[in-house]
Design an enzyme around this catalytic site. Structure first.
Site, short mmCIF file in Angstrom:
data_model
loop_
_atom_site.label_atom_id
_atom_site.label_comp_id
_atom_site.label_asym_id
_atom_site.label_seq_id
_atom_site.Cartn_x
_atom_site.Cartn_y
_atom_site.Cartn_z
CB CYS A 261 -0.93 -0.01 1.20
SG CYS A 261 -1.99 -1.45 1.20
C1 UGA Z 1 -1.16 0.71 5.46
C2 UGA Z 1 -1.91 1.73 6.31
O1 UGA Z 1 -1.33 1.80 7.62
C3 UGA Z 1 -3.39 1.35 6.45
O2 UGA Z 1 -4.09 2.36 7.15
C4 UGA Z 1 -3.98 1.18 5.03
O3 UGA Z 1 -5.33 0.77 5.07
C5 UGA Z 1 -3.19 0.15 4.27
O4 UGA Z 1 -1.81 0.57 4.20
C6 UGA Z 1 -3.80 0.04 2.90
O5 UGA Z 1 -3.77 1.02 2.16
O6 UGA Z 1 -4.44 -0.98 2.61
P1 UGA Z 1 -0.08 -1.69 5.92
O7 UGA Z 1 0.38 -1.68 4.50
O8 UGA Z 1 -0.69 -2.92 6.48
O9 UGA Z 1 -1.16 -0.52 6.17
O10 UGA Z 1 1.20 -1.37 6.77
P2 UGA Z 1 1.62 -0.35 7.92
O11 UGA Z 1 1.37 -0.94 9.23
O12 UGA Z 1 1.10 0.99 7.64
O13 UGA Z 1 3.20 -0.34 7.68
C7 UGA Z 1 3.74 0.06 6.43
C8 UGA Z 1 5.25 0.01 6.45
O14 UGA Z 1 5.79 1.09 7.21
C9 UGA Z 1 5.85 -1.26 7.04
O15 UGA Z 1 6.93 -1.67 6.23
C10 UGA Z 1 6.32 -0.81 8.41
O16 UGA Z 1 7.39 -1.58 8.91
C11 UGA Z 1 6.77 0.63 8.12
N1 UGA Z 1 6.76 1.52 9.31
C12 UGA Z 1 5.61 1.77 9.97
C13 UGA Z 1 7.94 2.13 9.70
O17 UGA Z 1 9.02 1.93 9.10
N2 UGA Z 1 7.92 2.99 10.77
C14 UGA Z 1 6.79 3.26 11.45
O18 UGA Z 1 6.84 4.06 12.42
C15 UGA Z 1 5.60 2.63 11.04
#
Ligand code: UGA
Length: 416
Positions: A261
């Site tokens: 995403c």
């Molecule tokens: C993301 C959004 O958080 C959701 O709200 C959205 O619905 C979804 O995309 C989508 O569009 O379907 P997701 O892809 O499951 O959800 O993952 P996240 O939990 O957002 O994490 C994304 C990435 O960012 C991961 O690689 C995570 O490790 C990284 N991340 C997250 C960081 O490097 N630092 C942070 O502080 C948070």
């Protein structure tokens, strides 16, 4: 209000939504063209790993089928198809095809139904592509059928919880009646409902993910400076995030963001900007910083080992912990670079090994203990079990801030 709903597309979003709506007492039909997937779901086995989903699938009563004809009687039809990015940009083929199939159904329907788009699409796609395809039925949006665009904000790994406890519900509506009918579905949810135009809803989804991505690249940039200045980026994030205008979430500096995403939605927004001749400088930089961030792990590694001939162990292959999804995982670029430079790679992930081995069949998939016996260890996801390992005497480059790893003989945090 409980109603009859067809959910088209049994990917992450469609499958979770269908199961949750069925749990809430709606009469749900889940439709997917992939027969293997359909059979697996019918047997209560989710084709993807999602916390609590197998149990939920076994409990709920819903119809799962490959047959679009079932949408003939549903009051609400939800389009939950993927919009993957490929070389040509965002691929809308599945959405376009499903809209054409639905037009065939609409032609034969006498009653009113609301078609709601849940897929992530660029602003203008519902009006520019989906409605024209549906109207090929000879029926008119806003008169013979309703149209809404209701983006999802589910996180993989926490999707059931997020669906049941939304922070907000955004409903883009073609017209008032479409929105009134669709919103009834959410009347028992505690979250507020914001009603907007179709393209505003499309933009809210993209802008949300782009903002989350920006927050991560921002803290990574601050973190990269912190590393050089001998400052701990996590202390900075704590101080920074306690201002509630900023907020403390999504300020974990590390190896960067991946998944199906955040990177894709950024690319979708950048492409849309270019289409209207706007240069999205900040968004492009967010993406560029993220790609470079993963390679910083390798720069830190090179300070301590000669990569050619070295055995490098990876902890974590998924794009984050708690999922088997490897799409746009930061591990992909890292493995490519390691192999290119002549290293041997041994890797462990509690859930994602199978998916990763489809991309890299040539690396060794081993137990967590075997990873520890490498010349150097890279930590790429924040898995809890990585915090229980014995790193003493090892060389560790940490991209996710695993506290226990600090006991390593040589320890380097990417931003601390
Ligand atoms: C993301 C959004 O958080 C959701 O709200 C959205 O619905 C979804 O995309 C989508 O569009 O379907 P997701 O892809 O499951 O959800 O993952 P996240 O939990 O957002 O994490 C994304 C990435 O960012 C991961 O690689 C995570 O490790 C990284 N991340 C997250 C960081 O490097 N630092 C942070 O502080 C948070």
């Amino acid at each position: 209000m409980k109603t009859s709903i067809s959910v088209i597309g049994a990917g992450y979003v469609g499958l979770v939504i269908a199961a949750c709506l069925a749990k809430l007492g709606n009469e749900v039909t889940l439709i997917d063209i992939d027969e293997l997937k359909v059979n697996s779901i019918r047997n209560g086995v989710s084709p993807i790993y999602e916390e609590g989903l197998d149990e939920l699938l076994r409990k709920v009563n819903m119809q799962v089928t490959t047959d679009y004809e079932k949408t003939l009687t549903s009051k609400i039809i939800m389009l939950c198809l993927g919009t993957p990015s490929d070389e040509g940009g965002i691929n809308l083929n599945d959405i376009a095809e499903a809209s054409t199939t639905l037009a065939g159904i609409l032609k034969r329907r006498q009653d009113y139904c609301v078609i709601t788009i849940k897929s992530t699409i660029a602003p203008g796609t519902t009006e520019g592509l989906i409605i024209p395809a549906l109207e090929k039925s000879g029926k008119k949006a806003g008169k013979d059928f309703g149209v809404c665009m209701c983006p999802e904000f589910l996180r993989e790994g926490k999707a059931i919880h997020d669906f049941m406890n939304p922070a907000r519900i955004i409903v883009g509506e073609h017209d008032r009646t479409s929105g009134d009918i669709f919103c009834q579905l959410y009347e028992h949810f505690k979250a507020s409902i914001m009603r907007t135009s179709l393209k505003t809803a499309e933009m809210i989804k993209l802008a949300s993910n782009a903002f989350l991505a920006t927050k991560i690249s921002y803290i990574n940039e601050i973190g990269n400076m912190c590393k050089q200045l001998g400052i701990d980026a996590y202390d900075v994030a704590k101080g920074l995030g306690s201002d509630d205008r900023i907020g403390n979430k999504f300020l974990n500096a590390g190896v960067g963001f991946g998944g199906s995403c955040l990177p894709k939605d950024l690319r979708m927004l950048i492409a849309k900007a270019k289409e209207i001749n706007y240069q999205p400088r900040m968004l492009e930089e967010v993406l560029r910083l993220n790609d470079e961030q993963a390679l910083r792990m390798l720069n830190l590694l090179r300070k301590h080992v000669q990569l050619k001939g070295a055995i490098i162990g990876l902890l974590g292959l998924a794009f984050k912990s708690g999922t088997d999804d490897v799409r746009d995982s930061r591990a992909i670029g890292i493995v490519e670079a390691l192999l290119r430079e002549g290293a041997t790679v041994k890797a462990y992930d509690p859930l994602a090994t199978k998916n990763f081995s489809r991309i890299f069949p040539q690396i060794e998939y081993v137990t967590v203990e075997q990873v520890l016996n490498s010349d150097a260890i890279l930590i790429l996801t924040e898995c809890e079990e990585f915090n229980e390992l014995d790193y003493k005497g090892k060389l560790v480059i940490d991209g996710r801030r695993i506290a226990k790893a600090r006991e390593a003989g040589i320890y380097e945090g990417i931003c601390w």
